[in-house]
Design a protein around this motif. Structure first.
Motif, PDB file in Angstrom:
ATOM      1  N   GLN A  16      18.680  37.554  92.415  1.00 24.24           N
ATOM      2  CA  GLN A  16      19.050  38.127  91.123  1.00 24.24           C
ATOM      3  C   GLN A  16      17.855  38.849  90.495  1.00 24.24           C
ATOM      4  O   GLN A  16      17.997  39.960  89.977  1.00 24.24           O
ATOM      5  CB  GLN A  16      19.558  37.047  90.171  1.00 24.24           C
ATOM      6  CG  GLN A  16      19.976  37.607  88.819  1.00 24.24           C
ATOM      7  CD  GLN A  16      20.511  36.516  87.888  1.00 24.24           C
ATOM      8  OE1 GLN A  16      20.652  35.363  88.278  1.00 24.24           O
ATOM      9  NE2 GLN A  16      20.791  36.890  86.666  1.00 24.24           N
ATOM     10  N   PHE A  17      16.685  38.234  90.545  1.00 20.86           N
ATOM     11  CA  PHE A  17      15.489  38.832  89.971  1.00 20.86           C
ATOM     12  C   PHE A  17      15.179  40.178  90.620  1.00 20.86           C
ATOM     13  O   PHE A  17      14.899  41.166  89.941  1.00 20.86           O
ATOM     14  CB  PHE A  17      14.298  37.882  90.124  1.00 20.86           C
ATOM     15  CG  PHE A  17      13.003  38.466  89.649  1.00 20.86           C
ATOM     16  CD1 PHE A  17      12.698  38.493  88.295  1.00 20.86           C
ATOM     17  CD2 PHE A  17      12.091  38.993  90.547  1.00 20.86           C
ATOM     18  CE1 PHE A  17      11.507  39.037  87.846  1.00 20.86           C
ATOM     19  CE2 PHE A  17      10.905  39.545  90.105  1.00 20.86           C
ATOM     20  CZ  PHE A  17      10.604  39.565  88.751  1.00 20.86           C
ATOM     21  N   LEU A  18      15.221  40.234  91.962  1.00 22.55           N
ATOM     22  CA  LEU A  18      14.914  41.479  92.662  1.00 22.55           C
ATOM     23  C   LEU A  18      15.979  42.538  92.425  1.00 22.55           C
ATOM     24  O   LEU A  18      15.682  43.732  92.399  1.00 22.55           O
ATOM     25  CB  LEU A  18      14.724  41.213  94.157  1.00 22.55           C
ATOM     26  CG  LEU A  18      13.475  40.394  94.502  1.00 22.55           C
ATOM     27  CD1 LEU A  18      13.463  40.042  95.982  1.00 22.55           C
ATOM     28  CD2 LEU A  18      12.209  41.134  94.097  1.00 22.55           C
ATOM     29  N   GLN A  19      17.193  42.109  92.238  1.00 21.63           N
ATOM     30  CA  GLN A  19      18.259  43.059  91.948  1.00 21.63           C
ATOM     31  C   GLN A  19      18.060  43.665  90.552  1.00 21.63           C
ATOM     32  O   GLN A  19      18.283  44.864  90.361  1.00 21.63           O
ATOM     33  CB  GLN A  19      19.624  42.361  92.032  1.00 21.63           C
ATOM     34  CG  GLN A  19      20.794  43.303  91.960  1.00 21.63           C
ATOM     35  CD  GLN A  19      22.103  42.575  92.216  1.00 21.63           C
ATOM     36  OE1 GLN A  19      22.227  41.374  91.944  1.00 21.63           O
ATOM     37  NE2 GLN A  19      23.079  43.284  92.746  1.00 21.63           N
ATOM     38  N   GLU A  20      17.620  42.862  89.611  1.00 22.41           N
ATOM     39  CA  GLU A  20      17.391  43.335  88.250  1.00 22.41           C
ATOM     40  C   GLU A  20      16.055  44.060  88.089  1.00 22.41           C
ATOM     41  O   GLU A  20      15.862  44.791  87.115  1.00 22.41           O
ATOM     42  CB  GLU A  20      17.460  42.159  87.276  1.00 22.41           C
ATOM     43  CG  GLU A  20      18.836  41.532  87.180  1.00 22.41           C
ATOM     44  CD  GLU A  20      18.848  40.245  86.382  1.00 22.41           C
ATOM     45  OE1 GLU A  20      17.783  39.786  85.927  1.00 22.41           O
ATOM     46  OE2 GLU A  20      19.952  39.676  86.227  1.00 22.41           O
ATOM     47  N   ASN A  21      15.120  43.850  89.017  1.00 25.48           N
ATOM     48  CA  ASN A  21      13.780  44.434  88.934  1.00 25.48           C
ATOM     49  C   ASN A  21      13.400  45.089  90.267  1.00 25.48           C
ATOM     50  O   ASN A  21      12.509  44.607  90.967  1.00 25.48           O
ATOM     51  CB  ASN A  21      12.754  43.352  88.582  1.00 25.48           C
ATOM     52  CG  ASN A  21      13.062  42.687  87.267  1.00 25.48           C
ATOM     53  OD1 ASN A  21      12.790  43.242  86.211  1.00 25.48           O
ATOM     54  ND2 ASN A  21      13.656  41.503  87.322  1.00 25.48           N
ATOM     55  N   PRO A  22      14.043  46.189  90.643  1.00 29.15           N
ATOM     56  CA  PRO A  22      13.786  46.796  91.955  1.00 29.15           C
ATOM     57  C   PRO A  22      12.354  47.299  92.130  1.00 29.15           C
ATOM     58  O   PRO A  22      11.878  47.437  93.262  1.00 29.15           O
ATOM     59  CB  PRO A  22      14.790  47.947  92.020  1.00 29.15           C
ATOM     60  CG  PRO A  22      15.181  48.223  90.621  1.00 29.15           C
ATOM     61  CD  PRO A  22      15.035  46.931  89.879  1.00 29.15           C
ATOM     62  N   GLU A  23      11.652  47.536  91.019  1.00 29.36           N
ATOM     63  CA  GLU A  23      10.273  48.009  91.130  1.00 29.36           C
ATOM     64  C   GLU A  23       9.363  46.953  91.763  1.00 29.36           C
ATOM     65  O   GLU A  23       8.335  47.278  92.360  1.00 29.36           O
ATOM     66  CB  GLU A  23       9.730  48.439  89.767  1.00 29.36           C
ATOM     67  CG  GLU A  23       9.500  47.328  88.773  1.00 29.36           C
ATOM     68  CD  GLU A  23      10.738  46.849  88.025  1.00 29.36           C
ATOM     69  OE1 GLU A  23      10.608  45.920  87.221  1.00 29.36           O
ATOM     70  OE2 GLU A  23      11.851  47.385  88.247  1.00 29.36           O
ATOM     71  N   VAL A  24       9.736  45.681  91.658  1.00 24.64           N
ATOM     72  CA  VAL A  24       8.943  44.609  92.263  1.00 24.64           C
ATOM     73  C   VAL A  24       8.967  44.738  93.787  1.00 24.64           C
ATOM     74  O   VAL A  24       7.925  44.649  94.435  1.00 24.64           O
ATOM     75  CB  VAL A  24       9.451  43.223  91.818  1.00 24.64           C
ATOM     76  CG1 VAL A  24       8.756  42.109  92.587  1.00 24.64           C
ATOM     77  CG2 VAL A  24       9.265  43.041  90.325  1.00 24.64           C
ATOM     78  N   LYS A  26       9.525  47.443  95.483  1.00 21.87           N
ATOM     79  CA  LYS A  26       8.769  48.654  95.821  1.00 21.87           C
ATOM     80  C   LYS A  26       7.281  48.348  95.823  1.00 21.87           C
ATOM     81  O   LYS A  26       6.546  48.788  96.710  1.00 21.87           O
ATOM     82  CB  LYS A  26       9.091  49.764  94.830  1.00 21.87           C
ATOM     83  CG  LYS A  26       8.385  51.052  95.133  1.00 21.87           C
ATOM     84  CD  LYS A  26       8.717  52.131  94.117  1.00 21.87           C
ATOM     85  CE  LYS A  26       7.932  53.386  94.436  1.00 21.87           C
ATOM     86  NZ  LYS A  26       7.975  54.354  93.366  1.00 21.87           N
TER      87      LYS A  26
END
Length: 56
Positions: A16-24, A26
Motif C-alpha cells: 500500500q505504501f509503495l502504491q501511494e508513494n511511487p517516488e520511493v 524510483k
C-alpha cells in the motif's frame, strides 16, 4: 500445512505504501544503479593503473 495465500501485515503495508508513494520505488532503483549496477572491472587495466600511480 502452509497457507500459500497468506500475506503478512508488513507486506500489505509495504504494498500500500509503495502504491501511494511511487517516488520511493524510483529512488530505490536510482540508488541501486548508483551503488551496485556498475561495469565489470578490468583487472589488467586496474593493475596497470596501480603500477603507474605516483608513489607517496
Amino acid at each position: 500445512m502452509v497457507d500459500r495465500n497468506y500475506v503478512s501485515d508488513y507486506t500489505k503495508f509495504m504494498d500500500q505504501f509503495l502504491q501511494e508513494n511511487p517516488e520511493v520505488a524510483k529512488g530505490q532503483v536510482e540508488g541501486r544503479a548508483l551503488l551496485w549496477d556498475k561495469e565489470p572491472i578490468d583487472l589488467d587495466e586496474r593493475a596497470r593503473n596501480e603500477q603507474s600511480a605516483l608513489q607517496k
